[in-house]
Scaffold this motif. Structure first.
Motif, mmCIF file in Angstrom:
data_model
loop_
_atom_site.group_PDB
_atom_site.id
_atom_site.type_symbol
_atom_site.label_atom_id
_atom_site.label_comp_id
_atom_site.label_asym_id
_atom_site.label_seq_id
_atom_site.Cartn_x
_atom_site.Cartn_y
_atom_site.Cartn_z
ATOM 1 N N GLY A 1 -7.691 -54.038 -32.741
ATOM 2 C CA GLY A 1 -6.671 -53.751 -31.737
ATOM 3 C C GLY A 1 -7.167 -53.944 -30.314
ATOM 4 N N ILE A 2 -6.219 -54.168 -29.408
ATOM 5 C CA ILE A 2 -6.508 -54.296 -27.980
ATOM 6 C C ILE A 2 -5.420 -53.563 -27.209
ATOM 7 C CG2 ILE A 2 -6.671 -55.892 -26.024
ATOM 8 C CD1 ILE A 2 -7.733 -57.988 -27.883
ATOM 9 N N GLU A 3 -5.832 -52.752 -26.232
ATOM 10 C CA GLU A 3 -4.898 -52.071 -25.332
ATOM 11 C C GLU A 3 -5.394 -52.218 -23.902
ATOM 12 O OE1 GLU A 3 -3.137 -48.376 -28.023
ATOM 13 O OE2 GLU A 3 -4.628 -47.987 -26.472
ATOM 14 N N LEU A 4 -4.475 -52.470 -22.984
ATOM 15 C CA LEU A 4 -4.794 -52.508 -21.563
ATOM 16 C C LEU A 4 -3.752 -51.669 -20.823
ATOM 17 C CD1 LEU A 4 -5.103 -55.646 -22.813
ATOM 18 C CD2 LEU A 4 -6.154 -55.980 -20.578
ATOM 19 N N GLU A 5 -4.202 -50.930 -19.836
ATOM 20 C CA GLU A 5 -3.268 -50.073 -19.102
ATOM 21 C C GLU A 5 -3.687 -49.969 -17.636
ATOM 22 O OE1 GLU A 5 -1.854 -45.372 -19.046
ATOM 23 O OE2 GLU A 5 -2.527 -46.297 -20.913
ATOM 24 N N PHE A 6 -2.677 -50.046 -16.753
ATOM 25 C CA PHE A 6 -2.890 -49.822 -15.323
ATOM 26 C C PHE A 6 -1.900 -48.764 -14.855
ATOM 27 C CE2 PHE A 6 -4.079 -54.209 -16.190
ATOM 28 C CZ PHE A 6 -5.328 -54.303 -15.597
ATOM 29 N N GLU A 7 -2.383 -47.814 -14.081
ATOM 30 C CA GLU A 7 -1.514 -46.767 -13.530
ATOM 31 C C GLU A 7 -1.802 -46.607 -12.043
ATOM 32 O OE1 GLU A 7 -0.214 -42.089 -14.301
ATOM 33 O OE2 GLU A 7 -2.151 -42.838 -15.037
ATOM 34 N N PHE B 1 -13.060 -48.650 -21.742
ATOM 35 C CA PHE B 1 -13.371 -48.811 -20.320
ATOM 36 C C PHE B 1 -12.343 -48.066 -19.486
ATOM 37 C CE2 PHE B 1 -12.432 -50.859 -16.291
ATOM 38 C CZ PHE B 1 -13.684 -50.909 -15.689
ATOM 39 N N ILE B 2 -12.825 -47.363 -18.452
ATOM 40 C CA ILE B 2 -11.952 -46.683 -17.495
ATOM 41 C C ILE B 2 -12.488 -46.952 -16.097
ATOM 42 C CG2 ILE B 2 -10.850 -44.507 -16.847
ATOM 43 C CD1 ILE B 2 -12.007 -43.441 -19.584
ATOM 44 N N ILE C 1 -5.796 -46.625 -11.539
ATOM 45 C CA ILE C 1 -6.615 -46.354 -12.716
ATOM 46 C C ILE C 1 -6.401 -47.504 -13.705
ATOM 47 C CG2 ILE C 1 -7.009 -44.816 -14.681
ATOM 48 C CD1 ILE C 1 -6.051 -42.520 -12.927
ATOM 49 N N SER C 2 -7.475 -48.119 -14.110
ATOM 50 C CA SER C 2 -7.417 -49.222 -15.076
ATOM 51 C C SER C 2 -8.154 -48.808 -16.345
ATOM 52 C CB SER C 2 -8.011 -50.502 -14.492
ATOM 53 O OG SER C 2 -9.322 -50.265 -13.990
ATOM 54 N N HIS C 3 -7.667 -49.271 -17.483
ATOM 55 C CA HIS C 3 -8.194 -48.782 -18.755
ATOM 56 C C HIS C 3 -7.974 -49.848 -19.824
ATOM 57 C CE1 HIS C 3 -6.859 -46.431 -22.546
ATOM 58 N NE2 HIS C 3 -8.161 -46.562 -22.611
ATOM 59 N N PHE C 4 -8.966 -50.065 -20.668
ATOM 60 C CA PHE C 4 -8.730 -50.895 -21.850
ATOM 61 C C PHE C 4 -9.556 -50.385 -23.016
ATOM 62 C CE2 PHE C 4 -12.332 -53.459 -20.071
ATOM 63 C CZ PHE C 4 -13.158 -53.504 -21.192
ATOM 64 N N THR C 5 -9.108 -50.716 -24.222
ATOM 65 C CA THR C 5 -9.885 -50.468 -25.437
ATOM 66 C C THR C 5 -9.907 -51.753 -26.254
ATOM 67 O OG1 THR C 5 -7.961 -49.680 -26.707
ATOM 68 C CG2 THR C 5 -9.253 -48.035 -25.548
ATOM 69 N N ALA D 1 -8.093 -40.665 -20.961
ATOM 70 C CA ALA D 1 -8.090 -41.920 -21.705
ATOM 71 C C ALA D 1 -8.882 -41.775 -23.005
ATOM 72 C CB ALA D 1 -8.680 -43.036 -20.854
ATOM 73 N N GLY D 2 -8.428 -42.464 -24.062
ATOM 74 C CA GLY D 2 -9.111 -42.373 -25.350
ATOM 75 C C GLY D 2 -9.062 -43.670 -26.112
ATOM 76 N N ALA D 3 -9.635 -43.645 -27.317
ATOM 77 C CA ALA D 3 -9.711 -44.843 -28.161
ATOM 78 C C ALA D 3 -8.320 -45.281 -28.595
ATOM 79 C CB ALA D 3 -10.580 -44.562 -29.379
#
Length: 418
Positions: free
Chosen positions: A300-306, A378-379, A391-395, A329-331
């Motif tokens: 899986g891949i997730e990316l998030e920007f807030e 990553f955060i 805030i940027s985040h990916f798993t 943020a979590g897995a």
């Protein structure tokens, strides 16, 4: 008169579909099996699925996830088949494709005449009626008519979109055209008559790997690792080589379209009149994951920007909000402590090529069974504004370290101020 003709046409089509389903069932029912995973200590089934015979040598196709318990613990389980007449016998695991959720198993006890499902040479036209066969809820074999809607859009793993009921127990069963030729395999349902099938091309790929001798038990885990590594290398390469489309978020520009396989969504709290801060989010994710066993998913891949604006809060209260958002943020994938280690994290202060400064946390956990695979979290939180920030985040799930570090750099460097 026109409405009468439409109703007559629909009734005729339905009647024809039902007749075809009955013919298929009567013709191929002896080549359709229930696949059972038997727990050795109790002697009872632990899970069930479906499978179908494809040649006189007793080879059958089913889903990888149907036999995954045996793959992970061959000393605790065995695989067996059950016919429509109630006869049962042992099955050998010959090979599997964990990425595409397929497995090849073989009967070791053959009858004089073995009925088989022929493999189709091509997929049907979109809108064609096709037929899903299987064993739902351990209730006996059934045939379910449905509609072929082509390959699911933006699907990295290439699933067929099927309008029809695929229920638990039908996993691994064949999906055939009106001639009874297999053009897909049942794999998943999203409810509301939305099903997904593994397409013909993936069946053909599995059969090209077909060997006379079963894959040794000692090579089960190494085969999974090899397939996962190859898949993630291909996926991340395609994502990193794609054009990353940028869009404004607060005072920043962030990537909102990364390749064709990730679906992206947005949200904000602007309609909350009582909110003391503004939150605007962009999220992108790969909607598909790879099933390894009941407690572990990968791929899986997730990316998030807030973007957070807390000017109404003041500097101290905004810092508290900002900090709690980072901690939350979590897995992005399911895993248990028997499958992965605890996360090991490194904190850094980084300025990217666009002169955006961020406090970053990069966390890695290792797969216990697969020495070269890791989950990565990553955060990043920008430091260039006192009462607002990004805030940027990916798993990433199941990737090599080198691939993860390369993706991390590209991800960080994509962010820029307007």
């Amino acid at each position: 008169m026109r409405h009468f003709l439409i109703l007559l046409f629909l009734f005729s089509a339905y009647a024809q579909s039902q007749q075809t389903a009955q013919n298929l069932f009567s013709q191929y029912q002896s080549a359709l099996y229930q696949i059972r995973i038997i727990e050795l200590e109790s002697g009872n089934k632990s899970s069930i699925g479906s499978g179908f015979q494809i040649d006189p040598q007793g080879n059958m196709i089913t889903n990888y996830h149907v036999v995954s318990e045996y793959v992970y613990d061959p000393d605790k389980y065995r695989i067996e088949y059950l016919t429509i007449d109630g006869e049962s016998g042992p099955l050998q695991l010959i090979n599997f494709d964990v990425v595409n959720d397929l497995a090849l198993v073989r009967k070791t006890e053959l009858n004089a005449l073995e009925d088989i499902f022929p493999i189709a040479t091509s997929l049907p036209n979109q809108g064609t009626t096709i037929y899903s066969l299987g064993n739902p809820h351990d209730l006996g074999m059934i045939v379910v008519p449905g509609t072929f809607n082509g390959i699911k859009k933006n699907s990295f793993y290439q699933r067929i979109h099927f309008t029809g009921s695929i229920n638990p127990g039908m996993s691994g069963g064949p999906v055939v055209n009106e001639n009874g030729h297999v053009m897909g395999v049942n794999v998943a349902t999203a409810g509301n008559q939305i099903g997904f099938l593994i397409p013909l091309s993936k069946i053909e790929q599995l059969l090209t790997k077909h060997a006379d001798e079963p894959l040794p038990i000692s090579e089960f885990k190494s085969t999974i690792q090899q397939q996962l590594m190859q898949n993630q290398t291909e996926l991340l390469s395609k994502l990193q080589n794609a054009t990353w489309q940028m869009a404004p978020l607060g005072q920043a520009n962030v990537p909102t379209k990364i390749g064709e396989f990730l679906s992206c969504w947005g949200d904000s709290n602007t309609n909350n009149e009582e909110a003391l801060f503004l939150s605007v989010e962009n999220r992108c994710r790969l909607d598909e994951q790879i099933f390894l066993h009941g407690g572990l998913r990968s791929g899986g891949i997730e990316l998030e920007f807030e973007w957070l604006n807390g000017q109404k809060l003041g500097e101290n209260r905004f810092y508290s909000l900002y900090n709690s958002s980072v901690i939350g943020a979590g897995a992005g994938n399911a895993a248990t402590k028997t499958d992965v280690t605890n996360y090991q994290c490194e904190n850094s202060k980084v300025t990217n090529k666009n002169n955006v400064s961020s406090k970053t946390v990069l966390c890695v956990r290792a797969y216990k069974e697969f020495a070269e695979l890791y989950d990565v979290l990553f955060i990043g939180a920008t430091l260039d504004h006192k009462e607002q920030g990004l805030i940027s985040h990916f798993t990433l799930a199941g990737v090599a370290k080198d691939s993860a570090l390369s993706f991390t750099k590209q991800f960080m460097d994509a962010i820029e101020w307007q």
